[in-house]
Structures are given as C-alpha cells and as structure tokens.
Scaffold this active site. Structure first.
Site, PDB file in Angstrom:
ATOM      1  N   PRO A 131       0.823  -1.205   0.000  1.00  0.00           N
ATOM      2  CA  PRO A 131       0.000   0.000   0.000  1.00  0.00           C
ATOM      3  C   PRO A 131       0.860   1.260   0.000  1.00  0.00           C
ATOM      4  CG  PRO A 131      -0.514  -1.414   1.892  1.00  0.00           C
ATOM      5  CD  PRO A 131       0.631  -2.037   1.191  1.00  0.00           C
ATOM      6  N   LYS A 140      -0.052   3.055  -6.664  1.00  0.00           N
ATOM      7  CA  LYS A 140      -0.770   2.301  -7.696  1.00  0.00           C
ATOM      8  C   LYS A 140      -1.989   3.084  -8.196  1.00  0.00           C
ATOM      9  CE  LYS A 140      -1.120  -1.268  -4.896  1.00  0.00           C
ATOM     10  NZ  LYS A 140      -0.268  -0.804  -3.773  1.00  0.00           N
ATOM     11  N   THR A 141      -2.755   3.616  -7.240  1.00  0.00           N
ATOM     12  CA  THR A 141      -3.925   4.407  -7.625  1.00  0.00           C
ATOM     13  C   THR A 141      -3.498   5.648  -8.397  1.00  0.00           C
ATOM     14  OG1 THR A 141      -4.852   3.711  -5.525  1.00  0.00           O
ATOM     15  CG2 THR A 141      -6.039   5.413  -6.718  1.00  0.00           C
ATOM     16  N   GLU A 193      23.262  -9.899  -0.777  1.00  0.00           N
ATOM     17  CA  GLU A 193      22.945  -9.705  -2.196  1.00  0.00           C
ATOM     18  C   GLU A 193      24.210  -9.476  -3.019  1.00  0.00           C
ATOM     19  OE1 GLU A 193      20.056 -10.354  -3.446  1.00  0.00           O
ATOM     20  OE2 GLU A 193      19.233 -10.670  -1.442  1.00  0.00           O
ATOM     21  N   HIS A 216      25.699 -12.837  -3.891  1.00  0.00           N
ATOM     22  CA  HIS A 216      25.034 -13.462  -5.048  1.00  0.00           C
ATOM     23  C   HIS A 216      25.513 -12.803  -6.342  1.00  0.00           C
ATOM     24  CE1 HIS A 216      22.248 -15.922  -2.858  1.00  0.00           C
ATOM     25  NE2 HIS A 216      21.544 -14.927  -2.340  1.00  0.00           N
TER      26      HIS A 216
END
Ligand code: ADP
Ligand code: ZN
Length: 616
Positions: A192, A196-197, A414, A417
């Site tokens: 949230p 997005k909205t 990370e 990796h």
C-alpha cells in the site's frame, strides 16, 4: 448495509407521513362531544333531527342544525326510543369511513411491498438501484484536475511500460487496424502507498480519458447480489464513456482464491461478484477501448481465473522506492513547498529507507505543518527530523522499516550473489541487485528459470548452485555471521543438486541413472521412504551433499579473492539500495582502478563518494 438502512429509513418516513395524515383527518372530522345525559335531554326535548350510529358512537344533528357526538352505553335499547321520537336513524359499520378501511389494508401492504421489492431487486437494473451502485464509483473526467506522469515519481520503468497503453487509449484505431490485441487488464501489485492508484489516474490523465475507480471491498456487501450489480453498473458506465480507464483497487477482496474465504456467507457473494467481473471482462467487443487496471498487495491469493489471457494477463510490480526514487518523489512535493537552504532532499532520501511514496508525501506535509505551527517562513531540516520521528513512531509501519544491521546483512548477502553471478561461467545476466525489502507475498525475485524442456548444461547448474551459496558466504566472509536469510537459497540449491544426481545423471558415483518414483515426482527429501535400497539412498544423499559442498567451497574461494570488491559493492548497495548491471560494472571499474593505484577499495568511508545521482 447502506441498503438496509435506506429501507428502514423509507419505512420510518412513510409511517410518519401516514400517522400525520391520520391525526389531521381525525381532527378535521371531530365533532363537539357531549355527555350521554345531555344527549338524552335533547332527545326528550324533541330537538334531535337525525342520528348516525357507528358502533357505540352516536353523531347527531339537532333541530337547529348543530352537530354533536356522544357515546351510548346501550345502543340496542336506544334505537326503539329514537324511532318512537321520530328521529331519522342512520348507521354504518364500526370503522370510521370506507376510505379508512382501505388505508388500513393498503398502508401495510404497501410497506411490505417496498421492503420486498428493494430486497429482491437489488441485483436488478432499475434506476434507483443503479444510482445506488454508482455512489461507490470515483470518477475523474478530463475536465477535473488531471494527475499526470509528472506527479508520479521514482517509477520510471513502470511508466515506460505504460506508454504503450496510453498510446493505445489515444489512438485505438492505429492498433485495431493492425490487428493487434492490446492487453485488456493490467494488474499492479505492490504494498500500500506505493502509488498504484496514482499511476492509474495518471494514465487516464496522460491519455485524456475518463477514469472510473472502485475498491474491491465496496463490491463485497452484506447482501448477496450487490457486488455483482455494482460490477455490471461499473462496466455499463465505462462502456458509455469509452475510451476510458476502469480501476479496481484491492481486487483481492473479490478476486481472492475461492477457497481462501473466511465467512461461509461471504463466499457466495464473492464468487458471484468475481463471476460478474469475469463475464464483463470477456464481454468486451473489439471497438470498446477500455483498459482495466487493478491493484493488489496480495497477488498470491488471486483466483487464477483472473490472470488468464484476455483478463489480467499483464502484471506490473511496484515496490517501495529506492533511494533514487525517494529523492525524485521528494522533489515532486518540494516544488510546492518553501524549503530552507539547509534542506538537502538527497539526505532525506537516504535517511528514509523503506518509506513508500505515501509516507514520503506525508513526511513533507508533516514538516510543513510543523514549520507552520512554529511560525517559520520556510521548512527547515529540523522540521523534517521531527516529522520523520512522528511518522516512524505514530504509524504502524507493517514491518517495512528495517534496522541498519539488517540492511547491512542484506547488502552483503545480495552482493555475494551478484559477484558470483558476474564472475562464474554460463550464468544468466544480472538485471538488478536490490536491498529493498519486499513482502513475502511478492515472492522471491530470483526464481529458478528451470523448466524441463530446456537443455541446461551441467556448468550452468553448478554456477547456479554456487550463486545460491553466495549470500550466506558473503555474510560469513565479511560479517562473520550466519543468518536465516539463506533459507530459500539452500532449499533451491538442494533441490537443484538432487535433480542433478537423481534425474539428470550428473554425478560421478551414481552415474547415468534416474531415480524417479512411479508418480513421476523426483526423489528429494523423501528419499528415505522409497523403495530404493538403503545403500542407494545413502549414496544419493552423499552425492548431493558432496555436490553442494564442492560448490560452496569453490564459491567461497572466489568471493574471498574478490573480498575488497564485495565490501565495496555492499557499501554501494547500502547507499544506493538498487544497482543495475551497468552501475555494478562501474563499481567494479572503480575497484580495479583503486587496486592499480594501491588504494583499498573496501575502505568504508568511500562509500558515499560514488552515489549514483538520479537521472530521469
Ligand atoms: P496505493 O494505491 O499504491 O496504495 P496511492 O496511489 O493511493 O497508493 O498513493 C497514496 C498517495 O501517496 C498518493 O496520492 C501520492 O500522494 C503519494 N504517492 C505514492 N506514490 C507516489 C509516487 N511514486 N510519486 C508521488 N507520490 C506518490
Ligand atoms: Zn539469497
């Protein structure tokens, strides 16, 4: 729920109106009352002209034309005396008037009808009902103040992906004449407050088309049928206004896996709503230019039917912004504010890891509020500090904020990796390294790109296992610690190694063999309870272990050799949060240059020097 309240309200209003009418009707028709004795007196004096009997009620007109009303305790005995006196006697049944009779039946029947009608027709198409469904729809037409892409910052990749959609909305003919099938539904997934909205509205704004938004939770009401009717109403509106954008927020409220429901009653309703949605999405004709956007932060619980081709077959994930993204979002809001000289947005961006766009917006606003309350003419750094504290303390952060120690662990993990992926042979190219926390729901990005139809060489598989070991190794080599962060890495590595041994005949001791069970599943953890001999099982176990241990050792050697680069890269990750392949290459160039010049690249204070300034 609202419908229920409306119905109750309607009943109350009707009752009040009815009651008022009845009272007035009674007052209007009320005659002056007299006692029975008085009545008898008048009767004795022969002054009664006529009477009207209604039950025990006696209305009379005297010889002067005046009217009175009284009550007789004994009507049957009264009648002969009246007739004796020559009074005209009328009579009617006990009810006041035939009209009243009718009303007595009509009003309750009417009320029952109203209630029944509204209950039944909720799923229907009548006007009041559609108005009711419309209440929940947010709409923005091109005349409203428009949100554009300039208002949405820090999501440049996503914006690029959406340019095509905008072009389609603006010039649908161009695409349809080419016979292109444009994606109908796009699913935004992400926590949230990540915008997005805002993005959905910006697409509408950029293409100059109307926007219809509704939240999935508005579909799910107490009464069965409301949701489905709202879906139909939404799409009816959209079709009338095509081209346009339909936005469904929290689609998981309707589109959640059919088995994942909580209340048994809610199931049916959700199922119906979901079906209505699917039917509407499938029912578009080609010339209706409608793009349906939906947002969720639980893509994992969505019903697979929603994700089929022709529905939400395109998914775009939106993560909380990295430091560059945060910087850009802060810039957007800073434009509207009066900032003091000492405010460096870059610093604020760096000190707010894990903040979403919404949180940054409220940070800026809080700071301005604090400055205002203090009577300052501009927003200063102290105000931002206070605002940040308030946001961090006040709101429940849903685990988004991570401690510095965890960030450091993630950065080294990370980086481990990534370095192996860079140096080992036969690997997939690195797209992006990031230490932005992603919710469990969003899944692990580094998914095994393994499908049986591809012929992966042994070399590739070994490199993959080594890369998977890189996270834990980096933590051990540089931080001297072991954490649970490597859990998924190990699981994948063991799965791969087991397949190499049991399925693909890639181990020396077992040789070209396949140890598949009858049902086709392969022998992984369940080796012990299979039909193979104890000895074979043991051999397989040993081979898998040997394979993993070899990979672990070799990967460790490589990382130790590149330790200074590893530390440098991890530090750069801590500062930048996300690095793409190009940026990682720059870090490596810096490293080799420093090595040549005899400078230790892992000297920590250098970390900030190479901050990649945001560009867009
Ligand atoms: P979501 O729909 O993902 O929950 P919203 O779009 O409702 O989030 O975002 C809430 C508010 O946060 C927006 O109205 C906007 O003010 C701010 N916001 C979020 N993301 C961004 C962004 N990338 N750029 C600018 N503002 C943002
Ligand atoms: Zn890992």
């Amino acid at each position: 729920m609202t419908l229920f309240i409306r119905t109750i309200f309607a009943i109350v209003v009707l009752a009040v109106i009815g009651g008022t009418i009845a009272v007035f009707w009674n007052i209007e028709n009320r005659l002056p009352p007299i006692s029975y004795n008085e009545f008898l007196e008048i009767l004795e004096k022969d002054e009664v002209a006529d009477v009207h009997l209604r039950g025990s009620e006696v209305s009379l007109t005297d010889s002067y034309g005046r009217e009175f009303i009284t009550y007789s305790p004994d009507v049957p005995a009264l009648v002969p005396r009246l007739l004796e006196k020559g009074v005209i006697v009328n009579g009617s049944s006990e009810n006041p008037s035939p009209l009243w009779d009718l009303a007595g039946i009509a009003v309750p029947v009417f009320l029952i009808l109203v209630v029944w009608y509204s209950m039944l027709r909720r799923g229907g198409e009548d006007e009041s009902e559609s108005q009711f469904a419309k209440d929940k729809i947010t709409r923005f037409t091109p005349q409203n103040r428009q949100v554009t892409f300039r208002d949405v910052a820090g999501v440049s990749e996503v914006k690029e992906e959406l340019l095509e959609v905008i072009d389609f909305l603006q010039r649908p003919k161009k695409y349809s004449s080419l016979g292109a099938v444009i994606p109908r539904g796009i699913l935004f997934q992400g926590p949230p407050g990540t915008g997005k909205t805002l993005l959905a509205r910006a697409i509408a704004g950029e293409s100059g088309v109307p926007f219809f938004g509704i939240s999935g939770s508005d579909f799910v009401e107490m009464f069965v049928g409301v949701g489905a009717s709202r879906v139909r109403e939404l799409f009816k509106e959209a079709k009338k206004n095509s081209p346009c954008i339909v936005f469904i927020d929290e689609i998981d409220a309707v589109g959640g896996h059919r088995s994942a429901g909580s209340a048994a009653g809610g199931q049916d309703e959700r199922g119906q709503t979901l079906n209505a949605l699917l039917v509407e999405m499938d029912g578009f004709s080609r010339d209706e230019t409608i793009i349906i956007l939906a947002a969720t932060n639980r893509p994992d619980i969505l019903d697979p039917a929603l994700l089929r081709p022709g529905r939400f077959d395109r998914q775009i994930s939106i993560l909380p912004p990295d430091v560059k993204g945060r910087f850009k979002i802060l810039q957007v809001y800073a434009q509207k504010m009066e900032l003091a000289e000492n405010v460096e947005l870059e610093k604020i961006a760096r000190s707010t890891p894990g903040f979403t766009g919404a949180e940054l917006a409220s940070l800026m606003n809080e700071a301005a509020l604090i400055a205002g309350r203090k009577g300052d003419s501009s927003v200063r750094l102290e105000h931002f500090e206070m605002a940040k504290d308030r946001i961090l303390m006040g709101v429940e952060r849903k685990g988004l904020v991570i401690s510095d120690k965890d960030r450091k662990t993630m950065a080294y993990h990370e980086a481990g990796h990534a370095i192996l992926a860079k140096f080992l042979p036969e690997t997939d190219p690195i797209h992006k390294i990031t230490i932005i926390p992603r919710g469990k729901a969003l899944g692990h990005t580094q998914q095994l790109p393994l499908a049986d139809r591809h012929a992966y060489p042994k070399e590739y598989l070994l490199s993959r296992i080594k890369i998977l070991m890189g996270g834990r190794l980096a933590e051990e080599i540089c931080l001297n610690q072991q954490t649970t962060g490597a859990e998924d890495d190990f699981r994948q590595a063991v799965e791969l190694a087991s397949k190499m041994v049991c399925k693909w005949g890639m181990s020396e001791n077992i040789g070209p063999m396949s140890y598949l069970r009858d049902d086709g599943s392969f022998l992984g953890e369940q080796l012990s309870n299979t039909a193979h001999s104890e000895k074979t099982n043991q051999e397989i176990d040993e081979e898998v272990k040997k394979l993993i241990e070899t990979c672990y050792r070799e990967a460790g050697e490589l990382l130790t050799k590149e330790k200074d680069f590893l530390i440098y890269l991890a530090n750069m990750l801590l500062v930048n949060e996300t690095l793409d392949l190009e940026e990682m290459d720059i870090v490596y160039e810096c490293t080799t240059k420093k090595r040549r010049d005899g400078i230790d690249p892992s000297a920590e204070d250098d970390g900030m020097a190479c901050f990649f300034t945001p560009t867009e």
